[in-house]
Design a protein around this motif. Structure first.
Motif, PDB file in Angstrom:
ATOM      1  N   VAL A  67     -32.437  32.150  81.970  1.00 32.44           N
ATOM      2  CA  VAL A  67     -32.491  33.068  83.119  1.00 32.44           C
ATOM      3  C   VAL A  67     -33.505  32.559  84.145  1.00 32.44           C
ATOM      4  O   VAL A  67     -33.243  32.599  85.350  1.00 32.44           O
ATOM      5  N   LEU A  68     -34.620  32.051  83.676  1.00 34.80           N
ATOM      6  CA  LEU A  68     -35.618  31.474  84.584  1.00 34.80           C
ATOM      7  C   LEU A  68     -35.009  30.340  85.414  1.00 34.80           C
ATOM      8  O   LEU A  68     -35.202  30.275  86.630  1.00 34.80           O
ATOM      9  N   ASP A  69     -34.239  29.475  84.778  1.00 43.10           N
ATOM     10  CA  ASP A  69     -33.605  28.364  85.491  1.00 43.10           C
ATOM     11  C   ASP A  69     -32.586  28.856  86.521  1.00 43.10           C
ATOM     12  O   ASP A  69     -32.485  28.298  87.619  1.00 43.10           O
ATOM     13  N   ILE A  70     -31.852  29.908  86.173  1.00 46.39           N
ATOM     14  CA  ILE A  70     -30.900  30.499  87.126  1.00 46.39           C
ATOM     15  C   ILE A  70     -31.655  31.000  88.350  1.00 46.39           C
ATOM     16  O   ILE A  70     -31.264  30.748  89.492  1.00 46.39           O
ATOM     17  N   LEU A  71     -32.762  31.691  88.096  1.00 48.44           N
ATOM     18  CA  LEU A  71     -33.557  32.221  89.205  1.00 48.44           C
ATOM     19  C   LEU A  71     -34.186  31.104  90.037  1.00 48.44           C
ATOM     20  O   LEU A  71     -34.180  31.172  91.274  1.00 48.44           O
ATOM     21  N   LYS A  72     -34.704  30.090  89.372  1.00 46.61           N
ATOM     22  CA  LYS A  72     -35.310  28.980  90.127  1.00 46.61           C
ATOM     23  C   LYS A  72     -34.284  28.300  91.023  1.00 46.61           C
ATOM     24  O   LYS A  72     -34.578  27.943  92.160  1.00 46.61           O
ATOM     25  N   GLU A  90     -43.120  38.050  81.082  1.00 44.32           N
ATOM     26  CA  GLU A  90     -44.241  37.549  81.884  1.00 44.32           C
ATOM     27  C   GLU A  90     -43.935  36.189  82.507  1.00 44.32           C
ATOM     28  O   GLU A  90     -44.381  35.899  83.617  1.00 44.32           O
ATOM     29  N   SER A  91     -43.155  35.356  81.812  1.00 40.33           N
ATOM     30  CA  SER A  91     -42.829  34.029  82.364  1.00 40.33           C
ATOM     31  C   SER A  91     -42.073  34.153  83.688  1.00 40.33           C
ATOM     32  O   SER A  91     -42.289  33.366  84.615  1.00 40.33           O
ATOM     33  N   LEU A  92     -41.207  35.150  83.804  1.00 44.43           N
ATOM     34  CA  LEU A  92     -40.466  35.359  85.055  1.00 44.43           C
ATOM     35  C   LEU A  92     -41.382  35.943  86.126  1.00 44.43           C
ATOM     36  O   LEU A  92     -41.301  35.560  87.301  1.00 44.43           O
ATOM     37  N   LEU A  93     -42.255  36.852  85.717  1.00 39.42           N
ATOM     38  CA  LEU A  93     -43.184  37.445  86.674  1.00 39.42           C
ATOM     39  C   LEU A  93     -44.143  36.391  87.228  1.00 39.42           C
ATOM     40  O   LEU A  93     -44.463  36.396  88.416  1.00 39.42           O
ATOM     41  N   GLU A  94     -44.577  35.482  86.366  1.00 42.67           N
ATOM     42  CA  GLU A  94     -45.476  34.406  86.807  1.00 42.67           C
ATOM     43  C   GLU A  94     -44.769  33.432  87.740  1.00 42.67           C
ATOM     44  O   GLU A  94     -45.375  32.918  88.683  1.00 42.67           O
ATOM     45  N   ALA A  95     -43.499  33.193  87.494  1.00 42.07           N
ATOM     46  CA  ALA A  95     -42.732  32.262  88.338  1.00 42.07           C
ATOM     47  C   ALA A  95     -42.426  32.858  89.715  1.00 42.07           C
ATOM     48  O   ALA A  95     -42.224  32.123  90.676  1.00 42.07           O
ATOM     49  N   PHE A  96     -42.392  34.200  89.796  1.00 45.05           N
ATOM     50  CA  PHE A  96     -42.050  34.887  91.042  1.00 45.05           C
ATOM     51  C   PHE A  96     -43.064  36.002  91.336  1.00 45.05           C
ATOM     52  O   PHE A  96     -42.717  37.184  91.345  1.00 45.05           O
ATOM     53  N   PRO A  97     -44.318  35.624  91.577  1.00 44.90           N
ATOM     54  CA  PRO A  97     -45.356  36.646  91.796  1.00 44.90           C
ATOM     55  C   PRO A  97     -45.087  37.482  93.046  1.00 44.90           C
ATOM     56  O   PRO A  97     -44.697  36.942  94.086  1.00 44.90           O
ATOM     57  N   LYS A  98     -45.259  38.784  92.904  1.00 43.29           N
ATOM     58  CA  LYS A  98     -45.054  39.744  94.006  1.00 43.29           C
ATOM     59  C   LYS A  98     -43.657  39.656  94.607  1.00 43.29           C
ATOM     60  O   LYS A  98     -43.446  39.967  95.776  1.00 43.29           O
TER      61      LYS A  98
END
Length: 188
Positions: A67-72, A90-98
């Protein structure tokens, strides 16, 4: 043009409203709808509106980078949780802060937290004889419904209101305010 990704778990009325709202706007468009429920009606709604939609399982969401790769690759300017029931990793939140927001069908901090969603919230509001309720749009953090509040709208709760009556009032608030709040955030 800014890019919005929506996460939803159920029928997808908020997702559909957002897709339609941004359909012919120059500021943004909804580019993907993602769901943790392969039977969610939101998949059908997105397909009818010609928006990419796919489902994923718990392993893809929490134990791998799928899912992280899809979002990136999507490069979203905003990730919108619209009736999405899983805690965001948290890994997704860290990759896309705010960049991750949620809509909740109550006036947070009341009636938030794990297990407080949909009719459960409205039933609690009615059983506790609240005189008002509403919606909250907030940033997502590592805890359920505890991120900074961006916007709230209120409605009255009558002593004669059922949970279904409250749900209808909340739905109207969501339809009226949520797309405008998302649009304002994209201007920032």
């Amino acid at each position: 043009m800014k890019r919005i990704v929506i996460f939803a778990s159920g029928s997808g009325t908020n997702a559909e409203n957002l897709i339609k709202f941004f359909h012919n706007r120059e500021i943004a468009s909804v580019i993907h709808v993602l769901t943790n429920n392969p039977h969610a009606k939101v998949l059908e709604r997105a397909k009818k509106l010609h928006v990419s939609a796919l489902s994923f399982n718990k392993i893809a969401f929490t134990e791998t980078d799928i899912v992280l790769d899809i979002l990136k690759s999507a490069k979203p300017d905003l990730i919108v949780l619209a009736g999405f029931l899983w805690k965001f990793p948290e890994s997704l939140l860290e990759a896309f802060p705010k960049k991750v927001i949620n809509i909740h069908p109550a006036l947070l901090p009341k009636y938030g937290g794990k297990g407080m969603y949909g009719m459960r919230v409205h039933e609690a509001v009615v059983s506790n004889k609240e005189t008002e309720t509403g919606i909250s749009v907030h940033y997502v953090n590592e805890h359920y419904d505890e991120g900074a509040i961006i916007f709230q709208a209120k409605c009255d709760v009558k002593s004669s209101d059922s949970a279904e009556d409250v749900a209808e009032k909340i739905h109207k608030l969501e339809m009226e305010h949520f797309p405008k709040v998302v649009e304002e955030l994209l201007h920032v």
